[in-house]
Write a protein that holds these residues in place. Sequence first.
Motif, PDB file in Angstrom:
ATOM      1  N   GLN A 140       0.878  -1.120   0.095  1.00  0.00           N
ATOM      2  CA  GLN A 140       0.025   0.011   0.021  1.00  0.00           C
ATOM      3  C   GLN A 140       0.800   1.385   0.008  1.00  0.00           C
ATOM      4  OE1 GLN A 140      -2.422  -0.672   3.536  1.00  0.00           O
ATOM      5  NE2 GLN A 140      -4.162  -1.071   2.168  1.00  0.00           N
ATOM      6  N   ILE A 141       0.462   2.192  -0.408  1.00  0.00           N
ATOM      7  CA  ILE A 141       1.171   3.630  -0.536  1.00  0.00           C
ATOM      8  C   ILE A 141       0.806   4.035   0.979  1.00  0.00           C
ATOM      9  CG2 ILE A 141       1.263   5.871  -1.610  1.00  0.00           C
ATOM     10  CD1 ILE A 141      -0.439   4.668  -3.819  1.00  0.00           C
ATOM     11  N   PRO A 142       2.270   4.370   1.427  1.00  0.00           N
ATOM     12  CA  PRO A 142       2.177   5.039   2.768  1.00  0.00           C
ATOM     13  C   PRO A 142       1.413   6.271   2.703  1.00  0.00           C
ATOM     14  CG  PRO A 142       4.228   4.416   2.235  1.00  0.00           C
ATOM     15  CD  PRO A 142       3.468   4.383   0.837  1.00  0.00           C
ATOM     16  N   PRO A 193       7.297  -1.421 -14.715  1.00  0.00           N
ATOM     17  CA  PRO A 193       5.978  -1.992 -15.612  1.00  0.00           C
ATOM     18  C   PRO A 193       5.237  -3.413 -14.927  1.00  0.00           C
ATOM     19  CG  PRO A 193       8.050  -2.308 -16.378  1.00  0.00           C
ATOM     20  CD  PRO A 193       8.286  -1.388 -15.364  1.00  0.00           C
ATOM     21  N   LEU A 194       6.000  -3.800 -13.860  1.00  0.00           N
ATOM     22  CA  LEU A 194       5.531  -4.886 -13.286  1.00  0.00           C
ATOM     23  C   LEU A 194       5.141  -4.738 -11.817  1.00  0.00           C
ATOM     24  CD1 LEU A 194       7.978  -7.600 -15.123  1.00  0.00           C
ATOM     25  CD2 LEU A 194       5.501  -7.031 -15.561  1.00  0.00           C
ATOM     26  N   THR A 195       4.365  -3.784 -11.734  1.00  0.00           N
ATOM     27  CA  THR A 195       4.123  -3.496 -10.331  1.00  0.00           C
ATOM     28  C   THR A 195       3.221  -4.629  -9.731  1.00  0.00           C
ATOM     29  OG1 THR A 195       4.051  -0.997 -10.715  1.00  0.00           O
ATOM     30  CG2 THR A 195       2.858  -1.811  -8.642  1.00  0.00           C
ATOM     31  N   SER A 196       3.563  -4.890  -8.526  1.00  0.00           N
ATOM     32  CA  SER A 196       2.923  -6.037  -7.866  1.00  0.00           C
ATOM     33  C   SER A 196       1.281  -5.723  -7.668  1.00  0.00           C
ATOM     34  CB  SER A 196       3.300  -6.413  -6.524  1.00  0.00           C
ATOM     35  OG  SER A 196       3.012  -5.248  -5.647  1.00  0.00           O
ATOM     36  N   PRO A 197       0.412  -6.876  -8.008  1.00  0.00           N
ATOM     37  CA  PRO A 197      -1.089  -6.621  -7.842  1.00  0.00           C
ATOM     38  C   PRO A 197      -1.499  -5.893  -6.776  1.00  0.00           C
ATOM     39  CG  PRO A 197      -0.551  -8.974  -8.736  1.00  0.00           C
ATOM     40  CD  PRO A 197       1.026  -8.061  -8.226  1.00  0.00           C
ATOM     41  N   THR A 249      -0.443  -2.404  -7.172  1.00  0.00           N
ATOM     42  CA  THR A 249      -1.569  -1.977  -8.236  1.00  0.00           C
ATOM     43  C   THR A 249      -2.884  -1.440  -7.814  1.00  0.00           C
ATOM     44  OG1 THR A 249      -0.198  -2.943  -9.897  1.00  0.00           O
ATOM     45  CG2 THR A 249      -2.435  -2.419 -10.595  1.00  0.00           C
ATOM     46  N   ALA A 250      -3.338  -2.264  -7.147  1.00  0.00           N
ATOM     47  CA  ALA A 250      -4.859  -2.008  -6.658  1.00  0.00           C
ATOM     48  C   ALA A 250      -5.024  -0.786  -5.886  1.00  0.00           C
ATOM     49  CB  ALA A 250      -5.287  -3.342  -5.873  1.00  0.00           C
ATOM     50  N   ASP A 251      -4.070  -0.616  -4.960  1.00  0.00           N
ATOM     51  CA  ASP A 251      -4.106   0.487  -4.045  1.00  0.00           C
ATOM     52  C   ASP A 251      -3.884   1.872  -4.769  1.00  0.00           C
ATOM     53  OD1 ASP A 251      -4.245   1.581  -1.159  1.00  0.00           O
ATOM     54  OD2 ASP A 251      -2.094   2.200  -1.721  1.00  0.00           O
ATOM     55  N   LEU A 252      -2.998   1.704  -5.853  1.00  0.00           N
ATOM     56  CA  LEU A 252      -2.690   2.917  -6.623  1.00  0.00           C
ATOM     57  C   LEU A 252      -3.924   3.202  -7.462  1.00  0.00           C
ATOM     58  CD1 LEU A 252      -0.737   4.944  -7.615  1.00  0.00           C
ATOM     59  CD2 LEU A 252       0.403   3.232  -9.137  1.00  0.00           C
ATOM     60  N   GLN A 253      -4.473   2.214  -8.034  1.00  0.00           N
ATOM     61  CA  GLN A 253      -5.720   2.572  -8.667  1.00  0.00           C
ATOM     62  C   GLN A 253      -6.856   2.946  -7.881  1.00  0.00           C
ATOM     63  OE1 GLN A 253      -7.665  -0.942 -10.476  1.00  0.00           O
ATOM     64  NE2 GLN A 253      -9.100   0.083 -11.789  1.00  0.00           N
ATOM     65  N   LYS A 254      -7.041   2.810  -6.562  1.00  0.00           N
ATOM     66  CA  LYS A 254      -7.912   3.315  -5.545  1.00  0.00           C
ATOM     67  C   LYS A 254      -7.531   4.788  -5.424  1.00  0.00           C
ATOM     68  CE  LYS A 254      -9.649   2.663  -0.859  1.00  0.00           C
ATOM     69  NZ  LYS A 254      -9.397   1.717   0.444  1.00  0.00           N
ATOM     70  N   PHE A 255      -6.349   5.024  -5.122  1.00  0.00           N
ATOM     71  CA  PHE A 255      -5.825   6.447  -4.743  1.00  0.00           C
ATOM     72  C   PHE A 255      -5.977   7.261  -5.971  1.00  0.00           C
ATOM     73  CE2 PHE A 255      -2.389   9.539  -5.505  1.00  0.00           C
ATOM     74  CZ  PHE A 255      -2.476  10.298  -4.625  1.00  0.00           C
ATOM     75  N   THR A 256      -5.924   6.670  -7.167  1.00  0.00           N
ATOM     76  CA  THR A 256      -5.947   7.845  -8.386  1.00  0.00           C
ATOM     77  C   THR A 256      -7.352   8.079  -8.872  1.00  0.00           C
ATOM     78  OG1 THR A 256      -5.816   5.920 -10.088  1.00  0.00           O
ATOM     79  CG2 THR A 256      -3.886   7.138  -9.458  1.00  0.00           C
ATOM     80  N   GLY A 257      -8.216   7.168  -8.479  1.00  0.00           N
ATOM     81  CA  GLY A 257      -9.540   7.089  -9.027  1.00  0.00           C
ATOM     82  C   GLY A 257     -10.047   7.327 -10.372  1.00  0.00           C
ATOM     83  N   LEU A 258      -8.940   7.003 -11.351  1.00  0.00           N
ATOM     84  CA  LEU A 258      -9.213   6.976 -12.580  1.00  0.00           C
ATOM     85  C   LEU A 258      -8.655   5.566 -13.227  1.00  0.00           C
ATOM     86  CD1 LEU A 258      -7.084  10.352 -13.278  1.00  0.00           C
ATOM     87  CD2 LEU A 258      -9.429  10.035 -13.213  1.00  0.00           C
ATOM     88  N   ARG A 262       3.305  -6.541 -21.432  1.00  0.00           N
ATOM     89  CA  ARG A 262       2.737  -6.342 -20.296  1.00  0.00           C
ATOM     90  C   ARG A 262       3.322  -5.167 -19.603  1.00  0.00           C
ATOM     91  NH1 ARG A 262       2.609  -9.991 -14.698  1.00  0.00           N
ATOM     92  NH2 ARG A 262       1.606  -8.351 -13.607  1.00  0.00           N
ATOM     93  N   ASN A 263       2.253  -4.139 -19.269  1.00  0.00           N
ATOM     94  CA  ASN A 263       2.787  -2.769 -18.967  1.00  0.00           C
ATOM     95  C   ASN A 263       1.860  -2.295 -17.796  1.00  0.00           C
ATOM     96  OD1 ASN A 263       4.329  -0.627 -18.818  1.00  0.00           O
ATOM     97  ND2 ASN A 263       3.939   0.202 -20.866  1.00  0.00           N
ATOM     98  N   THR A 264       2.654  -1.577 -16.888  1.00  0.00           N
ATOM     99  CA  THR A 264       1.776  -1.019 -15.717  1.00  0.00           C
ATOM    100  C   THR A 264       2.083   0.627 -16.030  1.00  0.00           C
ATOM    101  OG1 THR A 264       1.532  -2.904 -14.611  1.00  0.00           O
ATOM    102  CG2 THR A 264       1.326  -0.696 -13.436  1.00  0.00           C
ATOM    103  N   PHE A 265       1.108   1.449 -16.320  1.00  0.00           N
ATOM    104  CA  PHE A 265       1.554   2.884 -16.143  1.00  0.00           C
ATOM    105  C   PHE A 265       0.285   3.439 -15.984  1.00  0.00           C
ATOM    106  CE2 PHE A 265       0.363   1.890 -20.598  1.00  0.00           C
ATOM    107  CZ  PHE A 265      -0.089   3.218 -20.966  1.00  0.00           C
ATOM    108  N   ILE A 266       0.585   4.760 -15.150  1.00  0.00           N
ATOM    109  CA  ILE A 266      -0.617   5.556 -14.833  1.00  0.00           C
ATOM    110  C   ILE A 266      -0.766   6.571 -15.965  1.00  0.00           C
ATOM    111  CG2 ILE A 266      -0.242   5.394 -12.349  1.00  0.00           C
ATOM    112  CD1 ILE A 266       1.166   8.012 -12.585  1.00  0.00           C
TER     113      ILE A 266
END
Length: 452
Positions: free
Chosen positions: A125-127, A138-142, A145-154, A324-328
């Motif tokens: 989780q993001i502190p 690009p291979l951020t752990s699941p 990734t889920a916490d970052l998605q929750k934080f961004t709301g986008l 496979r890529n992970t980016f905001i």
Amino acid sequence: MTQNRVTVIGGGLAGTEAAWQIAQAGVPVTLYEMRPGKKSPAHHSQELAELVCSNSFGAMSSDRAAGLLHEELRRLDSIIIGTADRHAVPAGGALAVDRGVFSSELTETLANHPLVDFRREEITQIPTEGIVVLTTGPLTSPPLTADLQKFTGLEYMSFFDAASPIIVGESINKDLAFMASRYDKGEAAYLNCPMNQEQYLHFYQELSRAEQAELKDFDRETSKFFEACLPIEELAQRGEDTMRYGPLKPVGLFDARLGDFRAPENKGKRPYAVVQLRQEDKAGQLWNMVGFQTNLRWGEQKRVFKLIPGLENAEFVRMGVMHRNTFINSPELLTPALQFKKRPDLLAAGQLIGTEGYTAAAAGGWLAGTNAARIFLDQETLVLPKNMMMGALFDFISSASPKHFQPMPPNFGIIPPLATRIRGKRERYGKYRDRSLAELAYWMITELKVRK
């Protein structure tokens, strides 16, 4: 985690550079790397700054985009480029390194720095407090990734990424390509490359037989998610006319320079197929090939796509890729200082923010780390000049169209044009370099106040 030090999450190139710049500013930093406790499908060692694919940082010459970025970082005391220079191996005109020695030295250097607390732990989780730099790649752990998605709301992207090539506008033949919108509705915002039947069939045949790149195992596992975003070569395999009813649909597109498309005498002039190019940046220097996401080998892409009328001399700044890529969605989320707009003490860098390449990751780490230290020291954060390759890159990822945002490598197409147009590419790039390095020298004195 406490508020009396900066936290960096991710020990790749960006995270290693960020942690080093923070520590060199006299600020305590904790660097988290989940390996070897939790492995990544792409990594093979537990070292920091592991070079996962090639051992090359790209062209060395400073009149090339990668080489200019090397030189900017060299002058800014980048630990990544400095270490690469020490462990360079012969590679023609490229900066390539002995990757094992390179990563081992960086790991030892960071681990032994008195202000770096190096911890091999996974962060899920993001502190919520303190200054944090995200460099998880690009291979951020699941879980993260889920916490970052929750934080961004986008909409947050973590998938098998099929991206289209991007072309320098100056290299497109405007005598053939024309600006138009379909049925003349709205602003003419697309460049259109028309094909007659003979040209289309030749293109179709060459595309159908072109060689594809081999996918990595962890990429192949996720490719099934892309039925809605198929590679152009897959569309070609589905039939001769499939592309003409998809991304190459010619209906409603006509070159106004030929007259009224409704006139009977122009009936035979209507294109058989059309390749559309969408403007990628505000200045119109970069153009994206609409619907041309692809897994073709890069050499094959250049060979086949240059068969398209208007693209005979196309200069590609980014080839089509599938991985496979992970980016905001950085244009929605980040400032040019690499701070999150909704939380300025949270910064990000590396492939996570939509930059591509080893050197770009190091550049992002340098800026995010430098600004994290400055926040800690109650100093104003820095924004790099747009005439620098670094500044242009971070301006692009923070200001591009959010709707069509794709990761971007360093390239001269994102730098503001010169006051005088220079047709020769090598001479033009040399002028970009001279302007960039002169501006960097001035900026270091007036803004950065480099540590002695």
